[in-house]
Design an enzyme around this catalytic site. Structure first.
Site, PDB file in Angstrom:
ATOM      1  N   GLY A  44       0.820  -1.204   0.000  1.00  0.00           N
ATOM      2  CA  GLY A  44       0.000   0.000   0.000  1.00  0.00           C
ATOM      3  C   GLY A  44       0.856   1.256   0.000  1.00  0.00           C
ATOM      4  N   GLN A  45       0.262   2.345   0.420  1.00  0.00           N
ATOM      5  CA  GLN A  45       0.967   3.636   0.390  1.00  0.00           C
ATOM      6  C   GLN A  45       2.221   3.630   1.280  1.00  0.00           C
ATOM      7  OE1 GLN A  45      -1.226   6.948   2.041  1.00  0.00           O
ATOM      8  NE2 GLN A  45       0.375   8.433   1.498  1.00  0.00           N
ATOM      9  N   ASP A  92       1.845  -9.204   0.994  1.00  0.00           N
ATOM     10  CA  ASP A  92       0.545  -8.633   0.578  1.00  0.00           C
ATOM     11  C   ASP A  92      -0.197  -9.711  -0.194  1.00  0.00           C
ATOM     12  OD1 ASP A  92      -1.546  -6.787  -0.531  1.00  0.00           O
ATOM     13  OD2 ASP A  92      -0.221  -5.238   0.231  1.00  0.00           O
ATOM     14  N   ILE A  93      -1.440  -9.390  -0.601  1.00  0.00           N
ATOM     15  CA  ILE A  93      -2.181 -10.323  -1.454  1.00  0.00           C
ATOM     16  C   ILE A  93      -2.112  -9.882  -2.916  1.00  0.00           C
ATOM     17  CG2 ILE A  93      -3.775 -11.209   0.289  1.00  0.00           C
ATOM     18  CD1 ILE A  93      -5.808  -9.097  -0.621  1.00  0.00           C
ATOM     19  N   ASP A 109      -2.128 -13.633   3.041  1.00  0.00           N
ATOM     20  CA  ASP A 109      -3.483 -13.122   3.271  1.00  0.00           C
ATOM     21  C   ASP A 109      -3.708 -13.183   4.777  1.00  0.00           C
ATOM     22  OD1 ASP A 109      -6.173 -12.671   3.567  1.00  0.00           O
ATOM     23  OD2 ASP A 109      -6.784 -14.036   1.966  1.00  0.00           O
ATOM     24  N   ILE A 110      -3.928 -12.041   5.399  1.00  0.00           N
ATOM     25  CA  ILE A 110      -4.038 -12.052   6.864  1.00  0.00           C
ATOM     26  C   ILE A 110      -5.304 -12.761   7.348  1.00  0.00           C
ATOM     27  CG2 ILE A 110      -2.572 -10.077   7.421  1.00  0.00           C
ATOM     28  CD1 ILE A 110      -5.455  -8.638   7.692  1.00  0.00           C
ATOM     29  N   TYR A 120     -13.959   1.879   9.473  1.00  0.00           N
ATOM     30  CA  TYR A 120     -12.496   2.002   9.614  1.00  0.00           C
ATOM     31  C   TYR A 120     -12.140   2.462  11.036  1.00  0.00           C
ATOM     32  CZ  TYR A 120      -7.800   3.954   8.635  1.00  0.00           C
ATOM     33  OH  TYR A 120      -6.459   4.257   8.642  1.00  0.00           O
ATOM     34  N   LYS A 153     -10.342   0.441  14.145  1.00  0.00           N
ATOM     35  CA  LYS A 153      -9.071   0.894  14.726  1.00  0.00           C
ATOM     36  C   LYS A 153      -9.179   1.063  16.249  1.00  0.00           C
ATOM     37  CE  LYS A 153      -6.332   1.097  11.110  1.00  0.00           C
ATOM     38  NZ  LYS A 153      -5.086   0.335  10.995  1.00  0.00           N
ATOM     39  N   ILE A 199      -1.084  10.664   5.992  1.00  0.00           N
ATOM     40  CA  ILE A 199       0.332  10.571   5.603  1.00  0.00           C
ATOM     41  C   ILE A 199       0.500  10.976   4.141  1.00  0.00           C
ATOM     42  CG2 ILE A 199       2.365   9.080   5.476  1.00  0.00           C
ATOM     43  CD1 ILE A 199       1.248   9.538   8.352  1.00  0.00           C
TER      44      ILE A 199
END
Ligand SMILES: NC(=O)c1ccc[n+]([C@@H]2O[C@H](COP(=O)([O-])OP(=O)(O)OC[C@H]3O[C@@H](n4cnc5c(N)ncnc54)[C@H](O)[C@@H]3O)[C@@H](O)[C@H]2O)c1
Ligand SMILES: C[C@@H](O)[C@H](N)C(=O)O
Length: 373
Positions: A65-66, A88-89, A106-107, A195, A199, A225
């Protein structure tokens, strides 16, 4: 493990847990594998010996990701290229694939995650997989699976194998009833996005595992970010990255939030350094497991103004997306990170002018390279 050594470790753990005020507890049942015995847990039970402690073996989940590729490159400078595994996937670009170890993970696949940790003798895990705020609202069931079920898998694997675990939280873990200017570490947290809810859940679960099972859980609440060489993954703060791409590419930027929207932001170099610093901080310096970190806070109009100093011909227009605007309006405007500054010496390097110069230098040189080709 010989019985005497095991008993000695158990006794040692009980003494330690009494000393730190933690309750003696047992690992959740799936962590005990096929055994029906309940063994008191110890974060160091399976971990490396003292002499190996400096040589961390790192796994990053959701690493394409970013933020993940930058984190891998930052940590590889510290721990060596082969000791930091990106996962990552998705399929990595050739550049990322050639720059160091990459693995599919894959988590949501608990056994596969455990296998990776065991086979690679992982000691530190940075858990970056997530669906961010805007894409999460567009796909709540997937966000719930990745952000909540995935986190449970990561917590269990980390506790079982004595890992030090970093999970990023976010300004999005606060909601409209939180104090917004500034937002302290400890206050009401009633976010209105899946989201944010996931978190807050991550923060609380991590702290629960710390107190119950001795898991070395560390968490920073990141601001939005801003990165130069990676694209954001569907968050509310994406505009603060996209404005730089568009300013250089087309000289035009249509923003999906109102000009007076103020949010806390941070340049990626500060974010990655903070992440390593909190992971390396001595345990006794941490009075909390979850810290706000902050660098700057600006409105869209202020950001545009700063970019206009470099690109006077830039045209900024506004076409407000009500979903993203409602999210942004419920988030902190300024973040109080005084605890991070006091406890482990957090200090940012980039304020708005340095951020803008750095971003435009990067994109300017990129577009010059593209034109030359
Ligand atoms: N970027 C920000 O501004 C920001 C701010 C605050 C917190 N954070 C947190 O930092 C972390 C990284 O953020 P990012 O911006 O790089 O996110 P991103 O959305 O760009 O990347 C997330 C990655 O997770 C991967 N992923 C999705 N489902 C997965 C699964 N089942 N198994 C494994 N990987 C999976 C995706 O393929 C993607 O590459 C996230 O936890 C995010 O919440 C980011
Ligand atoms: C702030 C952060 O968590 C992410 N960039 C988002 O907007 O969703």
């Amino acid at each position: 493990m010989p019985v005497v050594r095991m008993l000695r470790q158990v006794a040692c753990w009980m003494l330690q847990s009494r000393a730190c005020g933690c309750r003696a507890s047992v690992l959740p049942s799936r962590l005990l594998g096929t055994s029906s015995r309940q063994i008191p847990t110890d974060a160091n039970f399976h971990s490396t010996s003292f002499s190996e402690a400096d040589q961390q073996r790192v796994l990053i989940t959701g690493g394409l990701g970013q933020l993940g590729v930058g984190l891998a490159s930052f940590l590889r400078k510290r721990f060596g290229k082969d000791n930091v595994i990106l996962s990552d996937i998705r399929k990595p670009s050739e550049h990322v694939f050639l720059s160091g170890p990459f693995i599919y993970s894959d988590i949501l696949d608990y056994k596969n995650l455990r296998e990776i940790v065991v086979n690679n003798r992982i000691t530190w895990l940075f858990h970056y997989s997530a669906l961010l705020s805007a894409v999460g609202e567009a796909n709540v069931s997937l966000a719930r699976a990745v952000n909540i079920t995935g986190l449970h898998n990561v917590l269990d694997v980390a506790a079982e194998h004595g890992l030090r675990l970093f999970v990023p939280s976010t300004i999005g873990a606060f909601g409209p009833t939180s104090p917004r200017n500034p937002t302290p570490d400890l206050c009401i947290q009633r976010p209105r996005t899946i989201y944010g809810v996931s978190k807050v859940h991550a923060e609380l679960m991590g702290e629960y595992y710390y107190y119950q099972y001795g898991l070395d859980f560390r968490c920073l609440r990141y601001s939005g970010i801003i990165s130069a060489d990676s694209q954001p993954g569907g968050g509310t703060t994406d505009y603060a990255v996209q404005i730089f791409h568009e300013a250089v590419k087309s000289g035009r930027f249509e923003c999906n939030l109102k000009p007076d929207t103020r949010l806390p932001m941070m340049y990626i170099d500060d974010c990655l350094r903070a992440t390593l610093e909190v992971m390396e901080a001595p345990a006794e310096s941490l009075s909390m497991r979850t810290y706000n970190i902050s660098a700057m806070s600006f409105t869209l109009a202020e950001l545009a103004q700063e970019v206009l100093k470099h690109i006077p011909e830039l045209q900024v227009t506004y076409n407000v997306d009500p979903v993203r605007q409602a999210i942004a309006d419920s988030w902190p405007m300024n973040f109080d990170d005084s605890n991070a500054r006091k406890d482990w010496g957090w200090k940012h390097d980039f304020d708005l002018p340095e951020l803008v110069t750095t971003m435009l230098n990067f994109h300017g040189s990129e577009s010059r390279v593209a034109q030359a080709n």
